[in-house]
Enzyme design. Structure first.
Site, PDB file in Angstrom:
ATOM      1  CG  HIS A 100     -20.873  18.170   0.188  1.00  0.00           C
ATOM      2  ND1 HIS A 100     -21.503  19.248   0.739  1.00  0.00           N
ATOM      3  CD2 HIS A 100     -21.159  18.208  -1.143  1.00  0.00           C
ATOM      4  CE1 HIS A 100     -22.161  19.908  -0.202  1.00  0.00           C
ATOM      5  NE2 HIS A 100     -21.967  19.311  -1.353  1.00  0.00           N
ATOM      6  CD  GLU A 129     -27.205  13.853  -3.596  1.00  0.00           C
ATOM      7  OE1 GLU A 129     -26.067  13.400  -3.312  1.00  0.00           O
ATOM      8  OE2 GLU A 129     -27.751  14.760  -2.932  1.00  0.00           O
ATOM      9  CG  HIS A 130     -25.467  15.635  -7.414  1.00  0.00           C
ATOM     10  ND1 HIS A 130     -25.061  15.272  -6.149  1.00  0.00           N
ATOM     11  CD2 HIS A 130     -26.277  16.717  -7.258  1.00  0.00           C
ATOM     12  CE1 HIS A 130     -25.599  16.097  -5.266  1.00  0.00           C
ATOM     13  NE2 HIS A 130     -26.343  16.977  -5.895  1.00  0.00           N
ATOM     14  CG  ASP A 180     -24.833  21.615  -5.698  1.00  0.00           C
ATOM     15  OD1 ASP A 180     -25.677  20.734  -5.936  1.00  0.00           O
ATOM     16  OD2 ASP A 180     -23.621  21.388  -5.552  1.00  0.00           O
ATOM     17  CG  HIS A 204     -68.295  -2.570   0.847  1.00  0.00           C
ATOM     18  ND1 HIS A 204     -68.114  -2.928   2.161  1.00  0.00           N
ATOM     19  CD2 HIS A 204     -67.272  -1.714   0.558  1.00  0.00           C
ATOM     20  CE1 HIS A 204     -67.029  -2.323   2.635  1.00  0.00           C
ATOM     21  NE2 HIS A 204     -66.498  -1.576   1.681  1.00  0.00           N
TER      22      HIS A 204
END
Lengths: 439, 439
Positions: free
Chosen positions: A271, A336-337, A370, A429
């Site tokens: 990547h 991540e993976h 992916d 309230h």
């Protein structure tokens, strides 16, 4: 000549392990003051001047030579034509991937994205209504990181969620269009596409201009300018996480062919140079065989230079005392993976608490996930899997609580609310609750 | 003397409606450069010096006179003692509220927060594993905005999600503790409490110090310094939304007693002068009766000054052509709290797309939802209900995709992934898929 790819070799038994491990993991997004200032200026300008500003920046940065912003909208017919023009195998692969991604996200919606409610004995109803966002923006990078698979992964969950309008922006530097990206937009049900990018595109989506409609949320990856712009418009619109470099962690017990694992490490490393590939394995001999496969396979890879830089600069092959220890280290990384390259992946999966996606068993290469297994490939990076999730249908939905208190319910709940409200010094309230049962 | 509370009167039929409506809605969080700079300095200092920095700032800003950070931890016994010391009605109200909030969030977890998966014909498994965060931090303001109900609303969803460690921070200016807040912490299952606040507390939770453990997510309201600090640590840890002023929107068809509606508008307005209360109603006579009740009820309210300023400065009573038009305007506002003060709330609810919480029918005062109905009172403000949701169990969970591709699956999915990977120029991705079926 191909440079060598030499991931750092570490062993958890070594005295210096902890320091070396921390140093290798370290990555921090630098905030560039120049980028920040530029982006702040562009956003303010887009907010003030709308179309004119977006057009000017697009002509200046992307050299698109447009006379109006309307010219930069791509008609649906052009997306369809791009799709029709794809070579048959590519078209078929894209269709099959889209169908699988759609099926997975439909299951996700059914499992966790439907409205629900329950009624109590006194007739009081409580629940949550789940609705799609009205309109979302998807940022798609131009140039080298233009990935049609990302179009599918961002647009399909939005479509499955029921978002009626999906606006895509994609810069086309010097007018160059990526046909696969346009084909994917057609297939994924994108509503409108504008050929704009950078901070000006993010601003247009966040504030709206005469030509570009304002959206409720912006997702999708981008460069430092896009990331900075997304941070700045957060609150005005929703955004997804800001992604850091991509990462893979492979837990190996030695049962997966070492060339498969080497190629999985490559697939992350290719990547970019900052991508991180880590192998954790209790078998030191196996680690050596993976390194041998790295050496053998690297020269044939077209992106060998990037892979070598990434593996040598940020990769690691870590010898652990056991698979259990490997799992514990993986939890510290929150990758991540996460591949469990093991003959008994189900044994280790319950020990793994943090990961964007978990790939179980030798046949599950990250690359299947992916592109086409079905789950989303937009995943939390840089340890953010500790607290965040893959992009999903839930990112394109929001929830509204539903509360319908019956007359009897007002009598039983009112005194509780009043007591607590008085305790907090909020008398209106308390009175609002009391009026419903005391009159 | 009580000042008058005169919300702006508007009618959608008026020529100037749109501009006046937009002007009244307008609110923008000012970013104060001084606050930003101070917070950046404090965070950097806490990151560098840890305990010492947090201790120094706490002594300087909160005058707690502590010699070590450890001194500022409150032991569990003190929380328990605070709970035991509450007057019986208050203790009982707090317990009943906590039980109802817990029940609602358990239903929420069951409906949308469980792991799921499915297996395909060839044995491939796809799904998502849902796990609690490891450790979360809850920020609780000290001083006038110290609300025990907020402790319940932040801590209980975390506990229901299964978060093992809940760390609460609450400043105690000049050492003053709020016993109701401590009692709520005991009841809600908070693990540890530190008497620290401001940006230094946010920094301690985000980075961790020798004494304060690092958390994975920080939730809870705070002042401008806290909000700025949360924005800055976002990414390092998760955060919830940054809240703007609180808002209520009442859709009325004229069937709810006008004094009930007036008090509901007060209950929002009494929070602070920036709070916004809006009534939308097609019956102009009813609007007049609500204004009359405002005038009649205001003098008896202890917080009349704040209510008057809020209603006159930011409130509006809007005459609409129809209930349908009122619903459409409500969707444009995307209010935090939305009351359907109507005899047929189910008729209008499906038309309402954006709101943090929807209160159906005359008996459902917002205040019941604030304290004890069960749903969360931490809700998206400032129109962010367009894209975000009430705080919930899902905020304390994260998801990991699960992918287990069978050998047959690798044969059928591999060619699709390879085709798309080659199309994106990512050859290692393609080869990793191919190796699983071509060898």
């Amino acid at each position: 000549m191909t440079p060598a790819a030499r991931p750092l070799r570490l062993s958890t038994a070594d005295a210096g392990f902890e320091a070396a491990f921390q140093a290798r993991l370290h990555w921090s997004e630098e905030t560039d003051a120049g980028v920040e200032q530029t982006v702040a200026g562009i956003l303010a300008d887009v907010k003030r001047r709308g179309d004119d500003a977006v057009l000017e920046y697009s002509n200046r940065f992307d050299a698109v030579g447009a006379a109006s912003l309307g010219e930069l909208e791509l008609p649906a017919s052009e997306l369809q034509a791009a799709f029709a023009a794809l070579p048959a195998p590519q078209r078929s692969a894209l269709e099959q991937a889209a169908a699988r991604v759609r099926r997975y996200h439909e299951a996700q919606k059914k499992a966790s994205g439907e409205s629900w409610s329950y009624r109590e004995a006194d007739g009081t109803l409580l629940g949550q209504k789940v609705t799609p966002l009205d309109r979302v923006g998807i940022y798609v990078p131009g140039g080298k990181a233009a990935y049609p698979s990302s179009v599918l992964m961002n647009a399909i969950p939005a479509q499955v969620a029921g978002v009626p309008e999906i606006i895509m922006v994609v810069p086309t530097p010097r007018g160059e269009k990526n046909l696969l990206v346009l084909a994917a937009a057609h297939l994924a049900g994108v509503t409108r596409v504008f050929r704009i990018g950078g901070a000006q595109a993010v601003g247009a989506l966040a504030y709206g201009t005469a030509t570009v409609p304002r959206v409720d949320k912006i997702t999708g990856p981008g460069n430092a300018y896009v990331a900075s712009a997304k941070r700045r418009v957060f609150g005005q619109v929703g955004i997804d996480m800001i992604a850091g470099p991509s990462e893979i962690l492979v837990l190996a017990d030695g049962s997966t062919p070492p060339d498969w694992v080497a190629m999985d490490l490559f697939s992350q490393a290719e990547h970019d140079e900052l991508a991180q590939s880590i192998l954790l394995c209790p078998d030191v001999g196996y680690i050596g065989r993976v390194q041998a496969e790295i050496d053998r396979l690297l020269p044939a890879m077209p992106r060998a230079q990037i892979i070598a830089k990434s593996l040598s600069g940020r990769g690691a092959l870590i010898h652990t005392r056991s698979m259990e220890e490997a799992c514990e280290i993986s939890n510290r990384i929150a990758p991540e993976h996460l591949e469990i390259a093991s003959s008994e992946p189900s044994r280790w999966e319950p020990l793994l608490r943090h990961a964007g996606a978990i790939f179980l068993g030798s046949f599950t290469s990250e690359s299947l996930g992916d592109y086409c297994a079905g789950p989303n490939h937009v995943l939390p990076t840089s340890g953010t899997a500790r607290f965040s999730s893959p992009l999903g249908v839930y990112d394109f939905q929001k929830r509204s609580s539903l509360i319908e208190v019956s007359e009897a319910g007002a009598r039983s709940l009112g005194p509780i609310a009043a007591e607590l409200a008085y305790g907090e010094g909020l008398q209106a309230h308390a009175r609002a609750a009391e009026m419903r049962y005391k009159g």
